[in-house]
Scaffold this motif. Structure first.
Motif, PDB file in Angstrom:
ATOM      1  N   GLU A 197       0.810  -1.223   0.000  1.00  0.00           N
ATOM      2  CA  GLU A 197       0.000   0.000   0.000  1.00  0.00           C
ATOM      3  C   GLU A 197       0.842   1.271   0.000  1.00  0.00           C
ATOM      4  OE1 GLU A 197      -3.513   0.324   2.452  1.00  0.00           O
ATOM      5  OE2 GLU A 197      -3.494  -1.861   2.733  1.00  0.00           O
ATOM      6  N   VAL A 198       2.056   1.201   0.520  1.00  0.00           N
ATOM      7  CA  VAL A 198       2.928   2.381   0.511  1.00  0.00           C
ATOM      8  C   VAL A 198       3.964   2.306  -0.610  1.00  0.00           C
ATOM      9  CG1 VAL A 198       2.565   2.924   2.947  1.00  0.00           C
ATOM     10  CG2 VAL A 198       4.509   1.481   2.293  1.00  0.00           C
ATOM     11  N   GLY A 199       3.746   1.389  -1.556  1.00  0.00           N
ATOM     12  CA  GLY A 199       4.582   1.349  -2.750  1.00  0.00           C
ATOM     13  C   GLY A 199       5.837   0.509  -2.656  1.00  0.00           C
ATOM     14  N   ILE A 200       5.935  -0.350  -1.649  1.00  0.00           N
ATOM     15  CA  ILE A 200       7.122  -1.197  -1.486  1.00  0.00           C
ATOM     16  C   ILE A 200       6.702  -2.629  -1.778  1.00  0.00           C
ATOM     17  CG2 ILE A 200       8.930  -1.977   0.095  1.00  0.00           C
ATOM     18  CD1 ILE A 200       8.310   0.663   1.703  1.00  0.00           C
ATOM     19  N   ARG A 201       7.152  -3.150  -2.920  1.00  0.00           N
ATOM     20  CA  ARG A 201       6.722  -4.471  -3.346  1.00  0.00           C
ATOM     21  C   ARG A 201       7.833  -5.518  -3.323  1.00  0.00           C
ATOM     22  NH1 ARG A 201       2.806  -1.605  -4.738  1.00  0.00           N
ATOM     23  NH2 ARG A 201       1.070  -1.804  -6.113  1.00  0.00           N
ATOM     24  N   THR A 202       9.071  -5.080  -3.428  1.00  0.00           N
ATOM     25  CA  THR A 202      10.177  -6.039  -3.515  1.00  0.00           C
ATOM     26  C   THR A 202      11.172  -5.840  -2.383  1.00  0.00           C
ATOM     27  OG1 THR A 202      11.615  -4.640  -4.872  1.00  0.00           O
ATOM     28  CG2 THR A 202      10.003  -6.012  -6.055  1.00  0.00           C
ATOM     29  N   ALA A 203      11.957  -6.887  -2.169  1.00  0.00           N
ATOM     30  CA  ALA A 203      13.018  -6.816  -1.160  1.00  0.00           C
ATOM     31  C   ALA A 203      14.001  -5.706  -1.523  1.00  0.00           C
ATOM     32  CB  ALA A 203      13.722  -8.167  -1.054  1.00  0.00           C
ATOM     33  N   GLY A 204      14.271  -5.550  -2.797  1.00  0.00           N
ATOM     34  CA  GLY A 204      15.183  -4.498  -3.247  1.00  0.00           C
ATOM     35  C   GLY A 204      14.658  -3.110  -2.956  1.00  0.00           C
ATOM     36  N   GLU A 205      13.359  -2.913  -3.131  1.00  0.00           N
ATOM     37  CA  GLU A 205      12.772  -1.600  -2.828  1.00  0.00           C
ATOM     38  C   GLU A 205      12.870  -1.315  -1.329  1.00  0.00           C
ATOM     39  OE1 GLU A 205       9.464  -1.409  -6.427  1.00  0.00           O
ATOM     40  OE2 GLU A 205       8.872  -2.210  -4.473  1.00  0.00           O
ATOM     41  N   LEU A 206      12.604  -2.306  -0.505  1.00  0.00           N
ATOM     42  CA  LEU A 206      12.726  -2.125   0.939  1.00  0.00           C
ATOM     43  C   LEU A 206      14.174  -1.833   1.315  1.00  0.00           C
ATOM     44  CD1 LEU A 206      11.544  -2.069   3.780  1.00  0.00           C
ATOM     45  CD2 LEU A 206      11.784  -4.567   3.848  1.00  0.00           C
ATOM     46  N   ARG A 207      15.081  -2.583   0.745  1.00  0.00           N
ATOM     47  CA  ARG A 207      16.492  -2.373   1.027  1.00  0.00           C
ATOM     48  C   ARG A 207      16.928  -0.967   0.601  1.00  0.00           C
ATOM     49  NH1 ARG A 207      19.298  -6.067   2.751  1.00  0.00           N
ATOM     50  NH2 ARG A 207      18.150  -7.777   1.823  1.00  0.00           N
ATOM     51  N   SER A 208      16.422  -0.522  -0.532  1.00  0.00           N
ATOM     52  CA  SER A 208      16.790   0.791  -1.062  1.00  0.00           C
ATOM     53  C   SER A 208      16.333   1.939  -0.165  1.00  0.00           C
ATOM     54  CB  SER A 208      16.192   0.948  -2.461  1.00  0.00           C
ATOM     55  OG  SER A 208      16.452   2.224  -2.968  1.00  0.00           O
ATOM     56  N   ILE A 209      15.106   1.861   0.358  1.00  0.00           N
ATOM     57  CA  ILE A 209      14.635   2.969   1.201  1.00  0.00           C
ATOM     58  C   ILE A 209      14.976   2.779   2.665  1.00  0.00           C
ATOM     59  CG2 ILE A 209      12.762   3.504  -0.397  1.00  0.00           C
ATOM     60  CD1 ILE A 209      10.877   2.495   1.862  1.00  0.00           C
ATOM     61  N   GLY A 210      15.191   1.544   3.072  1.00  0.00           N
ATOM     62  CA  GLY A 210      15.572   1.269   4.451  1.00  0.00           C
ATOM     63  C   GLY A 210      14.380   1.080   5.368  1.00  0.00           C
ATOM     64  N   ALA A 211      14.653   0.464   6.502  1.00  0.00           N
ATOM     65  CA  ALA A 211      13.603   0.133   7.460  1.00  0.00           C
ATOM     66  C   ALA A 211      12.945   1.369   8.056  1.00  0.00           C
ATOM     67  CB  ALA A 211      14.186  -0.743   8.574  1.00  0.00           C
ATOM     68  N   VAL A 212      13.723   2.394   8.346  1.00  0.00           N
ATOM     69  CA  VAL A 212      13.167   3.585   9.013  1.00  0.00           C
ATOM     70  C   VAL A 212      12.202   4.316   8.090  1.00  0.00           C
ATOM     71  CG1 VAL A 212      13.723   5.830  10.029  1.00  0.00           C
ATOM     72  CG2 VAL A 212      15.108   3.826  10.599  1.00  0.00           C
ATOM     73  N   GLU A 213      12.574   4.496   6.829  1.00  0.00           N
ATOM     74  CA  GLU A 213      11.674   5.176   5.896  1.00  0.00           C
ATOM     75  C   GLU A 213      10.424   4.341   5.641  1.00  0.00           C
ATOM     76  OE1 GLU A 213       9.800   7.721   3.198  1.00  0.00           O
ATOM     77  OE2 GLU A 213      11.230   8.077   4.818  1.00  0.00           O
TER      78      GLU A 213
END
Length: 101
Positions: A22-38
């Motif tokens: 829902e917030v636009g994070i679909r892949t592990a790479g996208e999560l890794r790119s923005i980080g846990a805090v963001e």
């Protein structure tokens, strides 16, 4: 791993995956790119009552490939400070939107 679905990371279940989507994070790479805090900030602003500090721990742990209980105490302390900052910004934002001029 970067194109893998975010739920391929340890500790990310279907509910968290749905929230992340829902917030636009679909892949592990996208999560890794923005980080846990963001990612936590986005989730917290979308679902302030449902998203807790444990979600931040889980996101960080997922990126590190461990269980959130295994995060080092110094990492947890730093994450707690980040969460406090985000929570304060959320409260200020709500107050500003509801303030009487």
């Amino acid at each position: 791993m970067s194109d893998s679905p975010v739920d391929s990371l340890p500790g990310i279940g279907p509910v968290t995956q749905g929230w992340l989507r829902e917030v636009g994070i679909r892949t592990a790479g996208e999560l890794r790119s923005i980080g846990a805090v963001e990612a936590y900030r986005r989730l917290k602003f979308m679902l302030p009552r449902q998203v807790s500090l444990n979600a931040l721990y889980a996101l960080e742990a997922a990126l590190r490939g461990c269980h959130w209980l295994d995060l080092p105490q110094d990492v947890k302390t730093a994450l707690q400070q980040q969460a406090r900052t985000i929570d304060e910004a959320l409260r200020r934002g709500a107050a500003a939107r509801c303030a009487i001029p």
